[in-house]
Design a protein around this motif. Structure first.
Motif, PDB file in Angstrom:
ATOM      1  N   PRO A  60       1.261  -1.158  -0.183  1.00  0.00           N
ATOM      2  CA  PRO A  60      -0.404  -0.368  -0.274  1.00  0.00           C
ATOM      3  C   PRO A  60       0.942   1.096  -0.119  1.00  0.00           C
ATOM      4  CG  PRO A  60      -0.337  -1.455   1.896  1.00  0.00           C
ATOM      5  CD  PRO A  60       1.141  -1.910   1.340  1.00  0.00           C
ATOM      6  N   PHE A  61      -0.087   2.385  -0.620  1.00  0.00           N
ATOM      7  CA  PHE A  61       1.410   4.014  -0.294  1.00  0.00           C
ATOM      8  C   PHE A  61      -0.459   4.676  -0.760  1.00  0.00           C
ATOM      9  CE2 PHE A  61       4.074   0.078  -2.169  1.00  0.00           C
ATOM     10  CZ  PHE A  61       5.282   0.472  -1.540  1.00  0.00           C
ATOM     11  N   SER A  62       0.208   5.426  -0.142  1.00  0.00           N
ATOM     12  CA  SER A  62      -0.447   7.303  -0.202  1.00  0.00           C
ATOM     13  C   SER A  62      -0.564   7.695  -1.722  1.00  0.00           C
ATOM     14  CB  SER A  62      -0.118   8.104   1.190  1.00  0.00           C
ATOM     15  OG  SER A  62      -0.265   7.944   2.082  1.00  0.00           O
ATOM     16  N   LEU A  75       5.554   8.634  -3.914  1.00  0.00           N
ATOM     17  CA  LEU A  75       6.660   8.944  -3.130  1.00  0.00           C
ATOM     18  C   LEU A  75       6.699   7.725  -1.999  1.00  0.00           C
ATOM     19  CD1 LEU A  75       8.890  11.118  -1.333  1.00  0.00           C
ATOM     20  CD2 LEU A  75       7.731  11.607  -0.548  1.00  0.00           C
ATOM     21  N   GLN A  77       9.133   4.664  -0.331  1.00  0.00           N
ATOM     22  CA  GLN A  77      10.650   4.760   0.632  1.00  0.00           C
ATOM     23  C   GLN A  77      10.899   4.021   0.592  1.00  0.00           C
ATOM     24  OE1 GLN A  77      10.882   4.887   4.803  1.00  0.00           O
ATOM     25  NE2 GLN A  77      12.634   5.784   4.976  1.00  0.00           N
ATOM     26  N   GLY A  82       9.295  -5.823  -1.200  1.00  0.00           N
ATOM     27  CA  GLY A  82       8.172  -5.079  -2.224  1.00  0.00           C
ATOM     28  C   GLY A  82       9.073  -3.457  -2.818  1.00  0.00           C
ATOM     29  N   ALA A 124       3.203  11.910   2.351  1.00  0.00           N
ATOM     30  CA  ALA A 124       2.654  11.343   0.853  1.00  0.00           C
ATOM     31  C   ALA A 124       1.241  12.320   1.591  1.00  0.00           C
ATOM     32  CB  ALA A 124       2.476  10.021   0.727  1.00  0.00           C
ATOM     33  N   LEU A 226      -3.656   6.133   8.678  1.00  0.00           N
ATOM     34  CA  LEU A 226      -2.724   4.838  10.107  1.00  0.00           C
ATOM     35  C   LEU A 226      -1.446   4.629   8.578  1.00  0.00           C
ATOM     36  CD1 LEU A 226      -4.756   4.115  12.307  1.00  0.00           C
ATOM     37  CD2 LEU A 226      -2.335   5.573  12.975  1.00  0.00           C
ATOM     38  N   TYR A 229       0.429  -3.198   8.010  1.00  0.00           N
ATOM     39  CA  TYR A 229       0.354  -4.065   6.755  1.00  0.00           C
ATOM     40  C   TYR A 229      -0.773  -4.420   6.336  1.00  0.00           C
ATOM     41  CZ  TYR A 229       4.881  -5.001   8.791  1.00  0.00           C
ATOM     42  OH  TYR A 229       6.257  -4.746   9.952  1.00  0.00           O
ATOM     43  N   PRO A 263      -7.562   4.779   5.287  1.00  0.00           N
ATOM     44  CA  PRO A 263      -6.822   4.462   6.840  1.00  0.00           C
ATOM     45  C   PRO A 263      -6.301   5.774   7.641  1.00  0.00           C
ATOM     46  CG  PRO A 263      -5.809   4.972   4.619  1.00  0.00           C
ATOM     47  CD  PRO A 263      -6.779   4.932   4.457  1.00  0.00           C
TER      48      PRO A 263
HETATM   49  C1  LIG Z   1      -2.139   3.361   4.139  1.00  0.00           C
HETATM   50  C2  LIG Z   1      -1.317   2.710   3.300  1.00  0.00           C
HETATM   51  C3  LIG Z   1       0.020   4.132   3.096  1.00  0.00           C
HETATM   52  C4  LIG Z   1       1.217   3.925   3.150  1.00  0.00           C
HETATM   53  N1  LIG Z   1       1.831   4.747   2.675  1.00  0.00           N
HETATM   54  C5  LIG Z   1       3.141   5.149   1.909  1.00  0.00           C
HETATM   55  C6  LIG Z   1       4.217   6.051   0.797  1.00  0.00           C
HETATM   56  O1  LIG Z   1       3.282   6.745   0.791  1.00  0.00           O
HETATM   57  N2  LIG Z   1       5.343   5.562   0.883  1.00  0.00           N
HETATM   58  C7  LIG Z   1       5.825   4.858   1.754  1.00  0.00           C
HETATM   59  O2  LIG Z   1       7.811   5.308   1.407  1.00  0.00           O
HETATM   60  N3  LIG Z   1       5.372   4.097   2.172  1.00  0.00           N
HETATM   61  C8  LIG Z   1       3.790   3.872   2.362  1.00  0.00           C
HETATM   62  N4  LIG Z   1       3.611   2.585   3.640  1.00  0.00           N
HETATM   63  C9  LIG Z   1       4.318   1.947   3.927  1.00  0.00           C
HETATM   64  C10 LIG Z   1       4.687   0.760   2.423  1.00  0.00           C
HETATM   65  O3  LIG Z   1       3.412   0.086   2.500  1.00  0.00           O
HETATM   66  C11 LIG Z   1       5.635  -0.043   3.340  1.00  0.00           C
HETATM   67  O4  LIG Z   1       6.912   0.300   3.290  1.00  0.00           O
HETATM   68  C12 LIG Z   1       5.350  -1.224   2.241  1.00  0.00           C
HETATM   69  O5  LIG Z   1       4.374  -1.887   2.113  1.00  0.00           O
HETATM   70  C13 LIG Z   1       6.610  -1.955   2.952  1.00  0.00           C
HETATM   71  O6  LIG Z   1       7.012  -3.726   1.922  1.00  0.00           O
HETATM   72  P1  LIG Z   1       8.378  -3.783   1.431  1.00  0.00           P
HETATM   73  O7  LIG Z   1       7.893  -5.242   0.960  1.00  0.00           O
HETATM   74  O8  LIG Z   1       9.780  -3.413   0.641  1.00  0.00           O
HETATM   75  O9  LIG Z   1       9.416  -4.128   3.112  1.00  0.00           O
HETATM   76  P2  LIG Z   1       8.606  -5.631   4.039  1.00  0.00           P
HETATM   77  O10 LIG Z   1       9.886  -6.269   3.271  1.00  0.00           O
HETATM   78  O11 LIG Z   1       7.721  -6.231   3.906  1.00  0.00           O
HETATM   79  O12 LIG Z   1       8.635  -4.640   5.295  1.00  0.00           O
HETATM   80  C14 LIG Z   1      10.654  -3.977   5.699  1.00  0.00           C
HETATM   81  C15 LIG Z   1      10.481  -3.180   7.170  1.00  0.00           C
HETATM   82  O13 LIG Z   1       9.633  -2.216   7.390  1.00  0.00           O
HETATM   83  C16 LIG Z   1       9.247  -2.633   8.167  1.00  0.00           C
HETATM   84  N5  LIG Z   1       7.053  -2.472   7.501  1.00  0.00           N
HETATM   85  C17 LIG Z   1       6.613  -2.716   6.887  1.00  0.00           C
HETATM   86  N6  LIG Z   1       5.814  -2.348   6.183  1.00  0.00           N
HETATM   87  C18 LIG Z   1       5.601  -1.150   6.951  1.00  0.00           C
HETATM   88  C19 LIG Z   1       4.357  -0.220   7.508  1.00  0.00           C
HETATM   89  N7  LIG Z   1       3.593  -0.300   7.431  1.00  0.00           N
HETATM   90  N8  LIG Z   1       5.424  -0.078   8.602  1.00  0.00           N
HETATM   91  C20 LIG Z   1       5.864   0.407   9.331  1.00  0.00           C
HETATM   92  N9  LIG Z   1       7.119  -0.943   9.255  1.00  0.00           N
HETATM   93  C21 LIG Z   1       6.626  -1.016   8.142  1.00  0.00           C
HETATM   94  C22 LIG Z   1       8.981  -4.184   8.821  1.00  0.00           C
HETATM   95  O14 LIG Z   1       8.834  -4.733   9.505  1.00  0.00           O
HETATM   96  C23 LIG Z   1      10.702  -4.941   7.781  1.00  0.00           C
HETATM   97  O15 LIG Z   1      11.730  -4.615   9.610  1.00  0.00           O
HETATM   98  C24 LIG Z   1       2.127   2.836   3.484  1.00  0.00           C
HETATM   99  C25 LIG Z   1       1.111   2.335   3.939  1.00  0.00           C
HETATM  100  C26 LIG Z   1      -0.226   2.068   4.120  1.00  0.00           C
HETATM  101  C27 LIG Z   1      -1.245   1.532   5.550  1.00  0.00           C
END
Ligand SMILES: Cc1cc2nc3c(=O)[nH]c(=O)nc-3n(C[C@H](O)[C@H](O)[C@H](O)COP(=O)(O)OP(=O)(O)OC[C@H]3O[C@@H](n4cnc5c(N)ncnc54)[C@H](O)[C@@H]3O)c2cc1C
Ligand code: FES
Length: 272
Positions: A60-62, A75, A77, A82, A124, A226, A229, A263
């Motif tokens: 998920p991403f905003s 945007l 990080q 993923g 974001a 918020l 996951y 969210p």
């Molecule tokens: C509604 C919503 C909007 C979001 N908007 C943005 C955005 O605009 N830009 C952005 O960069 N990210 C955003 N995120 C977070 C983004 O979804 C996660 O960073 C992403 O899913 C991580 O995936 P990955 O496979 O790279 O990392 P993973 O391999 O799944 O995780 C890598 C590390 O990041 C941690 N992690 C993963 N997801 C989260 C999370 N949601 N919160 C805290 N720690 C986490 C894990 O614990 C682990 O340590 C958003 C999440 C939500 C629910």
């Protein structure tokens, strides 16, 4: 309880722009095949690659920007597998988006003072919010914090208008030396922000917990965007629970789904 938004769709889209914006983050623009009405800020999308990859669960991403009816920007990080796969996509390559999802923020009436608080990519949901408030000539503050100056991602996008921006870094490399909550405390004590404003926060859990405790102690009205996951983003997998407060809009139901009930939540509706 929340339902799937009527404007949601799942489509293959093209990467139409890509730009680094910090040591571990990038901006990605996508071109949609089907036009989209203007969105309220804070809604999100599930993104996943379409080629051969081991990423089966979308992330998920905003929605950061909507420059016209067929272009959206994100945007992102780089955190793990993923986001790394998404960072490796080039202009012209495809991915799948499912969106727009979630409720987003209802932009507060122009006579109400609003304070947006963000940490890192928690900014974001707020670029579109800030633009909407500027168009309405409404008094709006933006307190934007990060560990270091280079993680105040794409901060110039917020500059140049009437938004009152306060930057904050943990290491003091830019702006206020301290956290977003400490910067807010200083603004309230200095009477540069009123206790009657509406406060909207998005960022990592540490920031949101610190802000929520502070806001409750100070009697502030607030909303949180918020990040939990998420497995599906559409209300099916039950992978995104947020604890609901007994006195809030979910009544006796102990859990809300972050994807379809959020969210964005009002502070009184969640037990955060
Ligand atoms: C509604 C919503 C909007 C979001 N908007 C943005 C955005 O605009 N830009 C952005 O960069 N990210 C955003 N995120 C977070 C983004 O979804 C996660 O960073 C992403 O899913 C991580 O995936 P990955 O496979 O790279 O990392 P993973 O391999 O799944 O995780 C890598 C590390 O990041 C941690 N992690 C993963 N997801 C989260 C999370 N949601 N919160 C805290 N720690 C986490 C894990 O614990 C682990 O340590 C958003 C999440 C939500 C629910
Ligand atoms: S992410 Fe699947 S129900 Fe919310």
């Amino acid at each position: 309880m929340g339902v799937l938004p009527s404007d949601a769709r799942s489509e293959v889209v093209l990467v139409s722009g890509k730009q680094s914006c910090g040591p571990d983050a990038f901006l990605m623009e996508v071109e949609l095949p089907t036009p989209l009405e203007p969105l309220n800020p804070g809604r999100f999308a599930m993104l996943t690659p379409v080629g051969p990859s081991d990423l089966t669960i979308p992330r998920p991403f905003s929605i950061y920007g909507q420059s016209d009816s067929t272009h959206l920007s994100f945007l992102i990080q780089v955190m793990g597998a993923g986001t790394r796969i998404l960072s490796e996509l080039s202009i012209g390559e495809s991915l799948r988006w499912t969106g727009p999802l979630g409720n987003g923020f209802e932009v507060a009436p122009s006579e109400r003072e609003v304070v947006l608080l963000a940490g890192g990519v928690g900014s974001a949901p707020f670029l579109a919010y800030a633009h909407a408030r500027e168009q309405a000539k409404a008094q709006t503050h933006f307190i934007f914090g990060a560990r270091t100056e280079d993680r105040l991602y794409d901060r110039t996008a917020f500059e140049g208008g009437t938004l009152k921006i306060q930057l904050a870094t943990d290491d003091g490399s830019c702006g206020f030396h301290g956290t977003v909550v400490q910067a807010l405390d200083a603004e309230l004590k200095g009477d540069r922000i009123g206790h009657g404003a509406l406060f909207c926060a998005c960022g990592p859990p540490g920031l949101l917990h610190g802000f929520t405790d502070f806001a409750r102690a100070e009697g502030l009205e607030f909303q949180l965007s918020l990040e939990t996951y998420m497995g599906c983003g559409i209300g099916v997998c039950n992978g995104c629970p947020t604890k609901a407060s007994k006195s809030g809009r979910f009544g006796g139901w102990p859990w809300a789904k972050t994807c379809t009930d959020g969210p964005v939540f009002a502070g009184e509706d969640v037990d955060y």
